[in-house]
Scaffold this active site. Structure first.
Site: not given
Ligand code: DX5
Ligand code: ZN
Length: 217
Positions: A7, A31, A33, A35, A64, A66, A139, A177
């Site tokens: 990540s 990966h 993330d 957000m 991913h 979020m 998660m 994750d």
């Protein structure tokens, strides 16, 4: 086949190229993330960084999301270079969206479609989508921050999802994750996980390539 997905949230943002080269040479996925400060209480990064990384990353980018309203942004992340896109079931349901429609949208963009859940969402909530998703993201910490402690109960949740798939004769990837390290990777693989996301345990290690290799043992 086991896939390791470092990540980049835990990467060195002033030396990203170095970390991306480590991923290219040693890992299976990158990966990423995303957000939004609303679905989770943190803001990370978005399209410009994904586009820039796409120029040098040679493994598929595993984005991913979020974020609330994931359906609004799927196409742009696909165009920015994502190879896999996951979004949270709870985000979709909260907004009255049909998760299967969003999974179909991800696939229409040419990406693998993943459905994610936080630790407080019953794992059975994923069962109706076993046919529709390409992979599932369990998660093992609450989404929002790197460097948190692995929640042990995640192992049973992975086993439950794997058993449900097996009973239906289906075999799809299960990604885990949060707090993943060499200390729990074997147990996670034994429980049925096939994609391990690891931020801190890779990029905060003295030797990230060796840390990736240890996750495979
Ligand atoms: C947390 C993110 C994770 C995070 C994992 O919300 O989804 O991908 O980067 O970081 P570690 O491995 O440090 O728990
Ligand atoms: Zn993540």
């Amino acid at each position: 086949m086991l896939k390791i997905a470092p990540s980049i949230l835990a990467g060195d943002f002033l030396n990203l190229r170095k970390d991306l080269d480590i991923v290219n040479e040693n890992a299976d996925l990158l990966h990423v993330d995303v957000m939004d400060g609303t679905f989770v209480p943190n803001i990370s990064f978005g399209f410009p960084l994904v586009e820039a990384m796409a120029k040098v990353v040679t493994v598929p980018m595993d984005v991913h999301l979020m974020i609330i309203n994931p359906d609004k942004y799927v196409e742009r992340f696909a165009k920015a270079g994502a190879g896999l896109i996951s979004f949270h079931l709870e985000a979709a349901l909260r907004e009255g969206k049909n998760p299967s429609d969003i999974l179909a949208m991800v696939k229409d963009c040419g990406c693998q479609a993943g459905l994610a859940i936080n630790p407080d969402i019953p794992v059975e909530s994923l069962f109706p989508y076993i046919e529709d998703a390409d992979f599932f993201l369990i998660m093992s910490v609450f989404a929002g921050f790197g460097g948190q402690q692995f929640i042990e109960g995640s192992l049973d949740r992975i086993s439950a999802l794997r058993n449900e798939m097996t009973s239906r004769g289906i075999s799809k990837d299960i990604e885990v994750d949060g707090g993943v390290s060499a200390a729990n990777s074997r147990a996670l693989i034994d429980a049925g996980a096939t994609m391990l996301v690891a931020g801190s345990s890779v990029f905060k290690a003295e030797d990230p390539a060796a840390a990736i290799a240890q996750l495979r043992i």
